[in-house]
Design a protein around this motif. Structure first.
Motif, PDB file in Angstrom:
ATOM      1  N   MET A   1      73.081  52.287  50.591  1.00 66.69           N
ATOM      2  CA  MET A   1      74.268  52.023  51.354  1.00 66.69           C
ATOM      3  C   MET A   1      73.956  50.887  52.334  1.00 66.69           C
ATOM      4  O   MET A   1      72.915  50.888  52.973  1.00 66.69           O
ATOM      5  N   ALA A   2      74.866  49.937  52.437  1.00 61.43           N
ATOM      6  CA  ALA A   2      74.678  48.777  53.308  1.00 61.43           C
ATOM      7  C   ALA A   2      74.608  49.213  54.775  1.00 61.43           C
ATOM      8  O   ALA A   2      75.210  50.213  55.164  1.00 61.43           O
ATOM      9  N   PRO A   3      73.869  48.456  55.585  1.00 58.36           N
ATOM     10  CA  PRO A   3      73.736  48.816  56.999  1.00 58.36           C
ATOM     11  C   PRO A   3      75.074  48.997  57.711  1.00 58.36           C
ATOM     12  O   PRO A   3      75.222  49.932  58.514  1.00 58.36           O
ATOM     13  N   GLU A   4      76.042  48.154  57.409  1.00 59.67           N
ATOM     14  CA  GLU A   4      77.334  48.276  58.091  1.00 59.67           C
ATOM     15  C   GLU A   4      78.065  49.554  57.704  1.00 59.67           C
ATOM     16  O   GLU A   4      78.804  50.139  58.491  1.00 59.67           O
ATOM     17  N   ARG A   5      77.841  50.022  56.486  1.00 62.21           N
ATOM     18  CA  ARG A   5      78.479  51.267  56.051  1.00 62.21           C
ATOM     19  C   ARG A   5      77.796  52.465  56.685  1.00 62.21           C
ATOM     20  O   ARG A   5      78.452  53.392  57.140  1.00 62.21           O
ATOM     21  N   ILE A   6      76.474  52.456  56.692  1.00 62.42           N
ATOM     22  CA  ILE A   6      75.755  53.611  57.242  1.00 62.42           C
ATOM     23  C   ILE A   6      75.946  53.711  58.754  1.00 62.42           C
ATOM     24  O   ILE A   6      75.889  54.795  59.319  1.00 62.42           O
ATOM     25  N   SER A   7      76.249  52.575  59.398  1.00 60.79           N
ATOM     26  CA  SER A   7      76.504  52.572  60.838  1.00 60.79           C
ATOM     27  C   SER A   7      77.953  52.905  61.172  1.00 60.79           C
ATOM     28  O   SER A   7      78.302  53.037  62.337  1.00 60.79           O
ATOM     29  N   GLY A   8      78.803  52.997  60.145  1.00 63.17           N
ATOM     30  CA  GLY A   8      80.201  53.315  60.376  1.00 63.17           C
ATOM     31  C   GLY A   8      81.048  52.120  60.756  1.00 63.17           C
ATOM     32  O   GLY A   8      82.176  52.272  61.216  1.00 63.17           O
ATOM     33  N   ALA A  15      79.059  44.310  51.373  1.00 60.26           N
ATOM     34  CA  ALA A  15      78.381  45.585  51.101  1.00 60.26           C
ATOM     35  C   ALA A  15      78.055  45.708  49.612  1.00 60.26           C
ATOM     36  O   ALA A  15      77.037  46.300  49.242  1.00 60.26           O
ATOM     37  N   ASP A  16      78.893  45.124  48.757  1.00 64.05           N
ATOM     38  CA  ASP A  16      78.611  45.122  47.320  1.00 64.05           C
ATOM     39  C   ASP A  16      77.425  44.220  46.999  1.00 64.05           C
ATOM     40  O   ASP A  16      76.625  44.523  46.108  1.00 64.05           O
ATOM     41  N   VAL A  17      77.305  43.115  47.718  1.00 66.28           N
ATOM     42  CA  VAL A  17      76.148  42.226  47.537  1.00 66.28           C
ATOM     43  C   VAL A  17      74.883  42.979  47.935  1.00 66.28           C
ATOM     44  O   VAL A  17      73.855  42.883  47.258  1.00 66.28           O
ATOM     45  N   TRP A  18      74.949  43.743  49.016  1.00 61.43           N
ATOM     46  CA  TRP A  18      73.817  44.582  49.414  1.00 61.43           C
ATOM     47  C   TRP A  18      73.453  45.537  48.266  1.00 61.43           C
ATOM     48  O   TRP A  18      72.289  45.704  47.922  1.00 61.43           O
ATOM     49  N   ALA A  19      74.473  46.170  47.690  1.00 65.81           N
ATOM     50  CA  ALA A  19      74.241  47.137  46.613  1.00 65.81           C
ATOM     51  C   ALA A  19      73.554  46.478  45.422  1.00 65.81           C
ATOM     52  O   ALA A  19      72.631  47.052  44.828  1.00 65.81           O
ATOM     53  N   GLY A  24      68.887  46.134  42.287  1.00 59.99           N
ATOM     54  CA  GLY A  24      68.015  45.191  41.572  1.00 59.99           C
ATOM     55  C   GLY A  24      66.568  45.306  42.013  1.00 59.99           C
ATOM     56  O   GLY A  24      65.644  45.298  41.196  1.00 59.99           O
ATOM     57  N   LEU A  25      66.358  45.429  43.315  1.00 62.51           N
ATOM     58  CA  LEU A  25      64.998  45.570  43.836  1.00 62.51           C
ATOM     59  C   LEU A  25      64.366  46.865  43.345  1.00 62.51           C
ATOM     60  O   LEU A  25      63.204  46.879  42.928  1.00 62.51           O
ATOM     61  N   GLU A  26      65.122  47.942  43.359  1.00 66.18           N
ATOM     62  CA  GLU A  26      64.599  49.212  42.852  1.00 66.18           C
ATOM     63  C   GLU A  26      64.220  49.081  41.371  1.00 66.18           C
ATOM     64  O   GLU A  26      63.184  49.582  40.946  1.00 66.18           O
ATOM     65  N   GLY A  27      65.052  48.402  40.611  1.00 71.36           N
ATOM     66  CA  GLY A  27      64.749  48.208  39.193  1.00 71.36           C
ATOM     67  C   GLY A  27      63.473  47.421  38.986  1.00 71.36           C
ATOM     68  O   GLY A  27      62.680  47.723  38.099  1.00 71.36           O
ATOM     69  N   CYS A  28      63.252  46.412  39.797  1.00 67.15           N
ATOM     70  CA  CYS A  28      62.046  45.590  39.663  1.00 67.15           C
ATOM     71  C   CYS A  28      60.791  46.303  40.150  1.00 67.15           C
ATOM     72  O   CYS A  28      59.722  46.148  39.567  1.00 67.15           O
ATOM     73  N   LEU A  29      60.921  47.069  41.210  1.00 70.89           N
ATOM     74  CA  LEU A  29      59.758  47.763  41.770  1.00 70.89           C
ATOM     75  C   LEU A  29      59.451  49.068  41.046  1.00 70.89           C
ATOM     76  O   LEU A  29      58.329  49.558  41.077  1.00 70.89           O
ATOM     77  N   GLY A  30      60.480  49.656  40.436  1.00 69.95           N
ATOM     78  CA  GLY A  30      60.287  50.934  39.758  1.00 69.95           C
ATOM     79  C   GLY A  30      60.414  52.129  40.683  1.00 69.95           C
ATOM     80  O   GLY A  30      60.314  53.270  40.244  1.00 69.95           O
ATOM     81  N   ALA A  86      79.316  36.640  46.121  1.00 69.71           N
ATOM     82  CA  ALA A  86      78.988  36.875  44.709  1.00 69.71           C
ATOM     83  C   ALA A  86      78.936  35.549  43.956  1.00 69.71           C
ATOM     84  O   ALA A  86      78.053  35.336  43.114  1.00 69.71           O
ATOM     85  N   GLU A  87      79.845  34.659  44.261  1.00 72.94           N
ATOM     86  CA  GLU A  87      79.863  33.343  43.600  1.00 72.94           C
ATOM     87  C   GLU A  87      78.590  32.564  43.907  1.00 72.94           C
ATOM     88  O   GLU A  87      77.998  31.952  43.018  1.00 72.94           O
ATOM     89  N   ALA A  88      78.151  32.602  45.152  1.00 71.09           N
ATOM     90  CA  ALA A  88      76.911  31.919  45.521  1.00 71.09           C
ATOM     91  C   ALA A  88      75.709  32.545  44.815  1.00 71.09           C
ATOM     92  O   ALA A  88      74.789  31.833  44.401  1.00 71.09           O
TER      93      ALA A  88
END
Length: 159
Positions: A1-8, A15-19, A24-30, A86-88
Motif C-alpha cells: 500500500m502506498a505511503p499516502e494510502r496507509i497514512s490516510g 498510488a498505482d505507480v507505487w503498486a 515488481g520489486l518483490e518479483g525481482c527479489l523473490g 504511467a506514461e513516463a
C-alpha cells in the motif's frame, strides 16, 4: 500500500505507480521488500520516513540491474508528486523495449509459456489434474520449465 494510502491521505494514480514498483520489486527479489517488518507501526514508520529507501542499492553482483534499480526507486518515491506517471514509466529504459500494443505483449508471454512447457489449460478451463491440483500452472513433466525459468531469470537480470 502506498505511503499516502496507509497514512490516510488523499491518493491518486501515483498510488498505482507505487503498486507497480512494490510488486515488481518483490518479483525481482523473490521476497516482499518489507516482509521483515514486524508490525503495522514498523510498516507505517518505514513508509512515512523520507530518509529510508525500500529499494536495495545497485551492486554489480546484486539481484537488480542498474535500470531496474532506477525504475523501482522512481516508482517507490515516498512523495506521490515525485513519482513518474504511467506514461513516463513506459519510456523508462527498462520498459521501453516492450511492444506498445497488447498483441505484441501477449505474443511475448505466449512464447515464454510455450518455451517453458507450462500447461495452463487445466487452470484456465477450471480442470484440476494431479500436476495442477492446487489450480496453479506448473512446468510440464518434460522438465523444460526449470531450465527456461533460469534462462528467464538471466534475461531479467540483464535488463
Amino acid at each position: 500500500m502506498a505511503p499516502e494510502r496507509i497514512s490516510g491521505d488523499d491518493y491518486s494514480y501515483a498510488a498505482d505507480v507505487w503498486a507497480v514498483g512494490i510488486v515488481g520489486l518483490e518479483g525481482c527479489l523473490g521476497v516482499h521488500p518489507l516482509g521483515a517488518l514486524r508490525s503495522y507501526y514498523d510498516l507505517l514508520h518505514e513508509l512515512t520516513t523520507p530518509e529510508s529507501s525500500i529499494v536495495p542499492p545497485h551492486a554489480e553482483d546484486g539481484p537488480l540491474s542498474a535500470n531496474a534499480t532506477d525504475l523501482f526507486e522512481q516508482c517507490l518515491r515516498k512523495s506521490p508528486v515525485e513519482r513518474p506517471t504511467a506514461e513516463a514509466l513506459l519510456r523508462h529504459p527498462l520498459l521501453s523495449p516492450l511492444p506498445e500494443d497488447t498483441a505484441g505483449l501477449a505474443r511475448i508471454v505466449a512464447e515464454y509459456i510455450e518455451e517453458a512447457g507450462l500447461d495452463l489449460d487445466a487452470h484456465t478451463e477450471g480442470r484440476a489434474t494431479d500436476d495442477n491440483a492446487q489450480g496453479t500452472a506448473r512446468p510440464a513433466s518434460s522438465g523444460r520449465g526449470t531450465s527456461n525459468m533460469t534462462e528467464l531469470e538471466r534475461q531479467l537480470r540483464g535488463l
